[in-house]
Design a protein around this motif. Structure first.
Motif, PDB file in Angstrom:
ATOM      1  N   SER A  34       0.855  -1.189   0.000  1.00  0.00           N
ATOM      2  CA  SER A  34       0.000   0.000   0.000  1.00  0.00           C
ATOM      3  C   SER A  34       0.887   1.233   0.000  1.00  0.00           C
ATOM      4  O   SER A  34       1.986   1.220   0.567  1.00  0.00           O
ATOM      5  CB  SER A  34      -0.906   0.005   1.247  1.00  0.00           C
ATOM      6  N   ALA A  35       0.416   2.302  -0.653  1.00  0.00           N
ATOM      7  CA  ALA A  35       1.144   3.565  -0.676  1.00  0.00           C
ATOM      8  C   ALA A  35       0.140   4.711  -0.672  1.00  0.00           C
ATOM      9  O   ALA A  35      -0.811   4.714  -1.464  1.00  0.00           O
ATOM     10  CB  ALA A  35       2.056   3.646  -1.889  1.00  0.00           C
ATOM     11  N   ALA A  69       9.423   7.560   2.399  1.00  0.00           N
ATOM     12  CA  ALA A  69      10.632   7.647   1.593  1.00  0.00           C
ATOM     13  C   ALA A  69      10.376   8.570   0.416  1.00  0.00           C
ATOM     14  O   ALA A  69       9.232   8.809   0.029  1.00  0.00           O
ATOM     15  CB  ALA A  69      11.045   6.259   1.087  1.00  0.00           C
ATOM     16  N   THR A  70      11.454   9.085  -0.132  1.00  0.00           N
ATOM     17  CA  THR A  70      11.379   9.911  -1.332  1.00  0.00           C
ATOM     18  C   THR A  70      12.350   9.344  -2.367  1.00  0.00           C
ATOM     19  O   THR A  70      13.553   9.260  -2.106  1.00  0.00           O
ATOM     20  CB  THR A  70      11.741  11.375  -1.029  1.00  0.00           C
ATOM     21  N   PRO A  71      11.856   8.937  -3.515  1.00  0.00           N
ATOM     22  CA  PRO A  71      10.443   8.899  -3.921  1.00  0.00           C
ATOM     23  C   PRO A  71       9.701   7.780  -3.202  1.00  0.00           C
ATOM     24  O   PRO A  71      10.306   6.820  -2.733  1.00  0.00           O
ATOM     25  CB  PRO A  71      10.528   8.628  -5.428  1.00  0.00           C
ATOM     26  N   LEU A  72       8.403   7.919  -3.139  1.00  0.00           N
ATOM     27  CA  LEU A  72       7.568   6.927  -2.478  1.00  0.00           C
ATOM     28  C   LEU A  72       7.462   5.680  -3.361  1.00  0.00           C
ATOM     29  O   LEU A  72       7.182   5.781  -4.557  1.00  0.00           O
ATOM     30  CB  LEU A  72       6.178   7.512  -2.232  1.00  0.00           C
ATOM     31  N   PRO A  73       7.719   4.503  -2.795  1.00  0.00           N
ATOM     32  CA  PRO A  73       7.572   3.294  -3.612  1.00  0.00           C
ATOM     33  C   PRO A  73       6.122   3.034  -3.966  1.00  0.00           C
ATOM     34  O   PRO A  73       5.198   3.597  -3.359  1.00  0.00           O
ATOM     35  CB  PRO A  73       8.132   2.195  -2.705  1.00  0.00           C
ATOM     36  N   ARG A  74       5.915   2.164  -4.917  1.00  0.00           N
ATOM     37  CA  ARG A  74       4.569   1.826  -5.381  1.00  0.00           C
ATOM     38  C   ARG A  74       4.205   0.411  -4.934  1.00  0.00           C
ATOM     39  O   ARG A  74       5.088  -0.418  -4.704  1.00  0.00           O
ATOM     40  CB  ARG A  74       4.505   1.909  -6.903  1.00  0.00           C
ATOM     41  N   PRO A  75       2.931   0.108  -4.813  1.00  0.00           N
ATOM     42  CA  PRO A  75       2.537  -1.271  -4.510  1.00  0.00           C
ATOM     43  C   PRO A  75       3.155  -2.246  -5.512  1.00  0.00           C
ATOM     44  O   PRO A  75       3.156  -1.998  -6.720  1.00  0.00           O
ATOM     45  CB  PRO A  75       1.014  -1.235  -4.620  1.00  0.00           C
ATOM     46  N   GLY A  76       3.702  -3.312  -4.980  1.00  0.00           N
ATOM     47  CA  GLY A  76       4.382  -4.291  -5.805  1.00  0.00           C
ATOM     48  C   GLY A  76       5.891  -4.168  -5.775  1.00  0.00           C
ATOM     49  O   GLY A  76       6.599  -5.122  -6.133  1.00  0.00           O
TER      50      GLY A  76
END
Length: 340
Positions: free
Chosen positions: A243-244, A290-297
């Motif tokens: 989730s993000a 975090a920057t950049p924000l990770p994505r689901p998966g």
């Protein structure tokens, strides 16, 4: 198989870092100078790698570890560095042909050793950590009682566990010397060829010991790294971002990965996500920003704060070549010494 094919959460051990750690420690403490503590990894396949680096004796924390090591053909010289009040299972291991030495610190543990069929003991001495161990000035009398009961007293052991991660290395060395002096005083009364002690954090400071019981050096964790140990971080927990939530107003964005309290030993604090800020762990989740924000998966590798209880929560560790998602899984080792 590749790392990307693994189901998460999963223990990963980077093969190159592990081998470098084993080689570095063997260079400092060759052969019998190191009695690796298997409680740190609970894996007979990893213990076999330590044997390949010249260490034939091992330290165990539980009866189960002793049984598993002997069954795996690694029973040439096993020390159970904990007190037990029922040693019958250990006696059965001795009868099978393995060499088992048991720590004793009282008449009760001495009697348990005799009744269980144990033939060799070390007198466990309290050298500063308020846990098990007899007072140094009473160690000689216990050794005399053990010999009178027909046991071979191989020597003494003591553990300055309260000093292992002391931040000031000079102070750690000074206090370790004080603890070792107590152990040497007890050894003068006890006798025997073995003076066993120490750990990863004091492995270069316990020069008076004949053998060091270090274990965490092979896999490492953030607590030992913070204490200035230079072994490589070979163990991580692979996790999937599930989730993000993007930033909104004054609230930063955050992500949630699928490894939480049931995947990490938490007594030394939160695990670490490199390049991110971990907020908290819940039962099945780790929340971080975090920057950049990770994505689901997306997959991340999380570094535990305390390696021993982290490993004990997992059924196997995967030995991998490299740190990317396409890294090859070279082997999968059962964590076969976990449980009681």
């Amino acid at each position: 198989m590749r790392v990307a094919d693994l189901t998460t959460p999963a223990l990963l051990v980077e093969a190159g870092a592990l081998e470098a750690n084993l080689a570095d420690m063997a260079a400092v403490l060759p052969g019998p100078r190191l009695r690796p503590h298997v409680k740190a990894h609970k894996t007979t396949a990893l213990a076999a790698r330590q044997l390949a680096h010249g260490h034939q004796g091992f330290t165990c924390a539980t009866v189960r570890e002793v049984e598993g090591m002997a069954a795996a053909g690694l029973g040439a010289d096993l020390l159970l560095a904990n007190e037990v009040l029922d040693a019958r299972r250990l006696g059965a291991v001795v009868d099978s042909g393995a060499r088992v030495t048991l720590a004793i610190d009282s008449e009760a543990t001495l009697r348990a050793a005799v009744d269980g069929g144990i033939r060799e003991v070390l007198v466990d001495v309290n050298i500063g950590l308020p846990r098990c161990g007899i007072a140094p000035d009473r160690a000689g009398a216990l050794a005399d009682a053990a010999r009178a009961a027909g046991l071979r007293v191989r020597g003494v052991m003591g553990y300055e566990g309260h000093l292992q991660m002391l931040a000031d290395q000079a102070e750690r060395a000074r206090l370790t010397t004080e603890c070792t002096d107590r152990l040497l005083a007890a050894h003068a009364d006890v006798g025997g060829e073995v003076i066993s002690g120490g750990g990863t954090g004091t492995h270069t400071m316990n020069t008076a010991c004949t053998e060091i019981q270090a274990g965490s050096y092979a896999l490492m964790d953030t607590a030992y790294t913070a204490a200035g140990l230079t072994f490589r971080q070979s163990l991580t927990v692979l996790s999937t971002v599930v989730s993000a939530t993007p930033p909104a107003g004054d609230m930063p964005g955050w992500a949630v990965a699928d490894a939480g309290l049931k995947a990490f030993g938490m007594d030394h604090g939160n695990p670490t996500v490199p390049g991110a800020d971990v907020w908290f762990c819940s039962d099945e989740h780790l929340t971080f920003t975090a920057t950049p924000l990770p994505r689901p998966g997306d997959r991340i590798r999380i570094v535990p704060a305390h390696v021993d209880p982290t490993v004990a929560l997992h059924e196997r560790m995967h030995v991998v070549d490299g740190d990317g998602p396409d890294a090859e899984v070279l082997d999968s080792w059962p964590v076969d010494l976990r449980g009681w």
